[in-house]
Design a protein around this motif. Structure first.
Motif, PDB file in Angstrom:
ATOM      1  N   THR A  62       0.825  -1.209   0.000  1.00 26.61           N
ATOM      2  CA  THR A  62       0.000   0.000   0.000  1.00 26.61           C
ATOM      3  C   THR A  62       0.857   1.255   0.000  1.00 26.61           C
ATOM      4  N   SER A  79      -1.600  -4.078   3.852  1.00 26.41           N
ATOM      5  CA  SER A  79      -2.814  -3.547   3.236  1.00 26.41           C
ATOM      6  C   SER A  79      -3.996  -3.782   4.169  1.00 26.41           C
ATOM      7  N   SER A  80      -5.186  -3.379   3.740  1.00 25.65           N
ATOM      8  CA  SER A  80      -6.391  -3.537   4.563  1.00 25.65           C
ATOM      9  C   SER A  80      -6.856  -4.992   4.566  1.00 25.65           C
ATOM     10  N   ASN A 229      -4.480  -0.702   7.688  1.00 20.13           N
ATOM     11  CA  ASN A 229      -3.481  -1.266   6.774  1.00 20.13           C
ATOM     12  C   ASN A 229      -2.331  -1.914   7.556  1.00 20.13           C
ATOM     13  N   LYS A 269      -5.086   6.396  -1.993  1.00 15.92           N
ATOM     14  CA  LYS A 269      -4.489   5.098  -1.695  1.00 15.92           C
ATOM     15  C   LYS A 269      -4.266   4.333  -2.987  1.00 15.92           C
ATOM     16  N   LEU A 271      -2.731   0.458  -4.531  1.00 20.25           N
ATOM     17  CA  LEU A 271      -2.298  -0.910  -4.264  1.00 20.25           C
ATOM     18  C   LEU A 271      -1.273  -1.318  -5.304  1.00 20.25           C
TER      19      LEU A 271
END
Length: 809
Positions: A62, A79-80, A229, A269, A271
C-alpha cells in the motif's frame, strides 16, 4: 607446447621472487575479498524461490498520500484486511489468497504448555488464514499442512519452538496456553514444520489460525478498504497471468470496493503488486516488513568494492611487469631470433599471469574459510564454509580469476611481444620508458580508489557519529523499559509503578504503549475545525501515563502534562502544530478533529512537547499526538545508578512480588536507540575493512615499483652521491613523481567521492554536511602512506654504497 609454456612461466615466476610475491599477495587479497563478497551476495539471492509456483506469488502493498505534500506518507508492505480475498472474488486470474498478521517486534506472545507454570515470551508469531500452506511451502515434521489452520484455536509450531517446549517428545495434539488471565487462549498444536530449511522473508516461530477469536475475528469481519493497513496480504495468480494487466485494474478495483471508505478518510491510496521472490532485495523504502530485508543496491556496492580491489591488484601486476620489461628484453629477442612468433609470446606472458591468478585462487579458498567468521560478524550474516565449495560460487570465481589473469597480463604481453630482436641484441631499446605514462595513469587510478574510499569512510563514520550523538529529544541514558506484556500485568500498572518507584536507584517511573525510539505504526487522519474532512493530515498516536515526559526527559514547550482523568485532552509535538500551521502561542486553544464514517471526535491540545525521534534519522520527525492511557504496555523506568546488576535484581523481585505469573522482561533504551543505526554501522565497518585492504594492495605495488625504479637508477644515484648529493636529495628525486600523482588523483577523486557520498546522504532526513577538510584529510592520509612506502625503499637506495653501483659489470 602447453607443457613448455607452463614450465617457462613457472621458472620466470620463481626467478623474480619479489615481483611474484607482491603480485601473488595482492591477487590473493583481492581474490579473498571477491570470494567473501560473492559468498555473501549468493547468500542474499534465491529467497522465496522454493515455494511451488513461486513466480506466481505476489504481495499486495500500500502507498497512501494525503498530507498535500506530494510525497508518500505511507509506503508499506501491508494492506487492509478485506483486500486479498476481494481480489480473489473479483479477478479469475487470482486463484488463491492469504492474509498474515505479524505480531511484530516487542509484541512477543506469552506461551506455556498447558499444566506447566513455566511461560516464555516468543517472537515471530503469525496469525494466518487456513490457505497459508497453499501458497507457501513448508516441510512438516509432525502433522500435515492440509487443514492445519482450518479450525479455531489451532496453532502450528516451528521445530525449534517445539523442541524448546517439549524437548525430544512429540508436540502434535498437545495444548498450549497463549496469554494469561481472563484473556488466555487454549490452543491445540496441529503440526510442526521444519524451520531454516529454505531462505524466505517469512520465518515464523508459530502460526495461529485466523479462524481464532480476538484479532483473527476482527480481521475476518473488517470490511473497510481504506484503513487498518496492518495485514500482510498475498495472492497467487494463474500460471502465465499478466501481472501488469492486473496491476492496471487495481485502481478501479479499489474505487469500486472502497470509494466510500476512501472519501471518508480523505487520502489517496494505491495498491501495488510485488513478486514474493523480489521482497528480500527490492523493498527499499517500504515499511512494515515482516522480517529483515536486504537491499540490492547494497549488494551492488559490495560487488563494486570487490571489483575495485581486484583491479588495484591487477594494476600492480601490470606496473611491475612493464617496469621489468628490460629485464626480459634479451630473452624475448633471443626467442624471436630462433623463430618464436608474436602469438606464441603473447600466450606465454598471458599464461604466466593466468597461472599466478589461478594460484592466488587456490590459496584464497582456505584463507576465506578462516576469515569467514569475521565476515559473518562484519555483515551480520550466517554463512557456512561449505558455501565456498558450491559450484554456483566456484565457477564465477574461476571465471573471475581467469579474467583477472587476462586483464593483468594483456598489456604487458602486448608490449613485450612487440620488441624488435635486432634492437634488443644491439642494446638500443628501453621498453620501460615507453610504457611509463601508462604506468603513471594506472598508479593515479590506484590513488583515486584509495582517496575516494578513505573519504567515504570518513563521511560514513561522521554520519554514524552524528546519529549516535544527536539529541534524540529524550534522555536515552539510564532508561529501562519493562514490558508488561499480558492483560494481567497491564491491569496492575499502578501497583507495579508504585512498587518499582520504591527500588533504590529509581528516580522516575511512567508508562507508555511504545518505549522511546520504538517505531510507531498507528496513525489517524485529523483536520482543523471548519476544514473539509477530506483534507486530512496523518498523525501518529501513542498512549502514555502522567509524568511520562519528565521521566524520559522530553521538555514541555507550552501547556501542562497529561492527567489520569484526561480523555479527549492530548499533547502534541512541535511537528504537529507546524503541520497544521498553528502558532505555538495559540496552540493551547486549538482543537484537532477526526471525522470517520460519519462520526466525529474532538481532541483538545493541552500541551506541546519538543520534537523527539521515534524512528531512524532517515525519516523526518512525524506529527504525533499523545493521549492519557492508564493501562499502557510498557513501564518506563528512569534510573540513577552504576550498579545495574543489583538494580535489575531488585526490579525483578519487585515485579515478581506483584506479578509472579508473567516473566520479567526489560530492555535498555540506549541499546534500542543503537539498533536504529545498525545498517550505517555495518556499512562503516565494511568500508573501513575494504579501504584498508585496497591501501595495502596499493602499497605493495608502490613498494615493488619503487624497488625497480631504484634498481633502474642505481648508477644515476651512485654518480649523484659521488658528486655530493645528500640522502634527502636522492629520496626527493625518487618520491617527487609519486607526490605529483597523488595530487592529480586528489583532484579527480574529490568530485567523484563528493557526488556519490552526497547522494548517499540524501537518504537521511538528518545528516552531516560534507566539508572540504574530508578530502584534504583523505589526500593527506594517502600522501603520507605513499611517502612512507616509497621512502623506505628510497632510503635504502640512497644509503647504498655508490662504489658497488658504479662497479663495471
Amino acid at each position: 607446447m602447453l607443457k613448455n609454456h607452463l614450465k617457462i612461466a613457472w621458472r620466470n615466476l620463481t626467478k623474480n621472487k619479489l615481483q611474484t610475491c607482491i603480485n601473488l599477495l595482492g591477487l590473493t587479497v583481492g581474490t579473498v575479498c571477491c570470494l567473501s563478497i560473492i559468498v555473501y551476495v549468493f547468500a542474499q539471492l534465491g529467497y522465496d524461490t522454493h515455494h511451488e509456483d513461486a513466480e506466481s506469488l505476489y504481495r499486495i502493498r500500500t502507498v497512501i498520500t494525503g498530507n498535500g505534500n506530494g510525497g508518500a506518507d505511507f509506503n508499506a508492505a501491508t494492506s487492509s484486511p478485506p483486500i486479498a480475498f476481494a481480489l480473489k472474488e473479483d479477478f479469475p486470474e487470482v486463484t488463491e489468497a492469504c492474509r498474515i498478521v505479524y505480531f511484530g517486534e516487542g509484541n512477543d506472545a506469552l506461551l506455556r504448555v498447558q499444566d506447566s507454570k513455566e511461560s516464555y515470551y516468543e517472537s515471530r508469531g503469525y496469525l494466518a488464514d487456513p490457505t497459508f500452506f497453499n501458497l507457501f511451502g513448508y516441510s512438516f515434521k509432525e502433522g500435515n499442512a492440509t487443514g492445519a489452520l482450518t479450525d479455531p484455536n489451532t496453532v502450528v509450531l516451528s521445530s525449534t519452538l517445539a523442541k524448546k517446549l517439549f524437548g525430544a517428545g512429540e508436540a502434535l495434539h498437545k495444548n498450549l496456553v497463549l496469554g494469561s488471565g481472563e484473556n488466555e487462549l487454549i490452543l491445540t498444536i496441529t503440526g510442526v514444520f521444519e524451520d531454516n530449511s529454505a531462505k524466505s522473508h517469512l520465518n515464523p516461530n508459530y502460526i495461529l489460525s485466523m479462524n481464532s477469536p480476538g484479532l483473527g475475528e476482527f480481521v475476518r469481519n473488517e470490511q473497510n478498504f481504506a484503513t487498518q493497513n496492518f495485514v500482510h496480504s498475498y495472492v497467487k495468480l494463474l500460471p502465465g497471468s499478466n501481472e501488469k494487466q492486473l496491476q492496471e485494474k487495481l485502481p478501479a478495483f479499489l474505487q469500486n470496493r472502497g470509494a466510500q471508505n476512501l472519501a471518508a478518510v480523505g487520502f489517496d491510496k494505491a495498491l501495488l503488486l510485488q513478486k514474493v521472490k523480489d521482497i528480500h532485495l527490492y523493498s527499499k523504502g517500504i515499511s512494515n516488513q515482516i522480517d529483515t530485508v536486504s537491499n540490492i543496491q547494497y549488494l551492488y556496492l559490495l560487488l563494486i568494492l570487490a571489483l575495485f580491489i581486484q583491479v588495484v591488484a591487477c594494476i600492480n601486476f601490470i606496473n611491475l611487469s612493464t617496469a621489468r620489461a628490460n629485464k626480459r628484453a634479451k630473452e624475448i629477442g633471443v626467442r624471436k631470433a630462433v623463430g618464436a612468433n608474436r602469438g606464441s609470446l603473447i600466450r606465454q606472458f598471458l599464461g604466466e599471469s593466468i597461472l599466478l591468478s589461478l594460484f592466488a585462487l587456490v590459496v584464497s579458498i582456505p584463507i576465506t574459510a578462516l576469515v569467514l567468521p569475521f565476515v559473518n560478524i562484519l555483515t551480520k550474516g550466517n554463512i557456512d564454509y561449505t558455501a565456498l565449495f558450491d559450484l554456483k560460487i566456484l565457477m564465477p570465481l574461476l571465471a573471475l580469476s581467469i579474467l583477472s589473469g587476462l586483464f593483468a597480463g594483456a598489456y604487458p604481453a602486448l608490449i613485450l611481444s612487440a620488441i624488435k630482436p635486432v634492437k634488443v641484441l644491439k642494446g638500443t631499446i628501453n621498453v620501460s620508458s615507453g610504457s611509463g605514462n601508462f604506468r603513471k595513469a594506472l598508479v593515479v587510478f590506484q590513488f583515486i580508489v584509495s582517496i575516494a574510499l578513505i573519504a567515504a569512510v570518513i563521511i560514513v563514520n561522521k554520519q554514524v557519529e552524528y546519529s549516535q550523538t544527536k539529541d534524540m529529544g529524550f534522555d536515552k541514558e539510564n532508561l529501562i523499559a519493562i514490558r508488561l506484556g499480558t492483560d494481567e500485568a497491564i491491569g496492575k500498572f499502578d501497583a507495579l509503578r508504585s512498587q518499582v518507584s520504591t527500588v533504590s536507584g529509581v528516580t522516575d517511573v511512567a508508562g507508555s504503549n511504545h518505549y522511546p525510539s520504538e517505531y510507531i505504526m498507528n496513525d489517524l487522519g485529523l483536520h482543523l475545525p471548519g476544514e473539509n474532512p477530506v483534507n486530512q493530515t496523518l498523525v501518529k498516536y501513542n498512549g502514555v501515563s502522567d509524568n511520562y515526559f519528565e521521566t524520559v526527559g522530553t521538555p514541555l514547550l507550552v501547556g501542562r502534562d497529561l492527567r489520569t482523568n484526561d480523555s479527549t485532552q492530548v499533547i502534541v509535538n512541535k511537528a504537529t502544530i507546524d503541520a497544521f500551521n498553528i502558532d505555538i502561542d495559540n496552540a493551547l486553544s486549538s482543537k484537532l478533529i477526526q471525522t470517520y464514517e460519519g462520526e466525529t471526535s474532538v481532541y483538545e491540545i493541552v500541551g506541546v512537547v519538543a520534537d523527539y525521534h521515534f524512528a531512524s534519522l532517515k525519516e523526518s520527525i512525524a506529527p504525533i499526538m499523545l493521549f492519557n492511557d492508564n493501562e499502557p504496555g510498557w513501564l518506563i523506568v528512569k534510573t540513577e545508578t552504576t550498579d545495574f546488576k543489583t538494580l535489575l535484581a531488585n526490579l525483578d523481585r519487585s515485579w515478581t512480588s506483584i506479578n509472579p505469573s508473567t516473566p520479567f522482561v526489560y530492555t535498555f533504551v540506549d541499546k534500542e536507540v543503537g539498533k536504529l543505526f545498525v545498517e550505517e554501522k555495518r556499512l562503516s565497518r565494511i568500508s573501513i575493512v575494504f579501504t584498508c585492504l585496497a591501501i595495502l594492495i596499493s602499497c605493495l605495488g608502490l613498494f615493488g615499483l619503487i624497488s625497480f625504479m631504484a634498481e633502474q637508477k642505481k648508477k644515476e644515484i651512485g654518480i649523484r652521491k659521488v658528486l655530493g648529493a645528500s640522502v634527502g636529495t636522492v629520496i626527493n628525486m625518487l618520491t617527487k613523481d609519486f607526490v605529483k600523482l597523488v595530487l592529480i588523483a586528489l583532484l579527480i577523486a574529490t568530485p567523484l567521492a563528493y557526488y556519490y557520498m552526497e547522494d548517499w546522504l540524501q537518504g537521511f532526513a538528518y545528516r552531516i554536511s560534507i566539508s572540504w577538510w574530508v578530502f584534504a584529510l583523505a589526500g593527506a592520509i594517502t600522501m603520507g602512506i605513499t611517502i612512507l612506502t616509497v621512502c623506505v625503499q628510497a632510503f635504502k637506495a640512497a644509503t647504498a654504497n655508490p662504489v658497488k653501483s658504479l662497479r663495471t659489470e
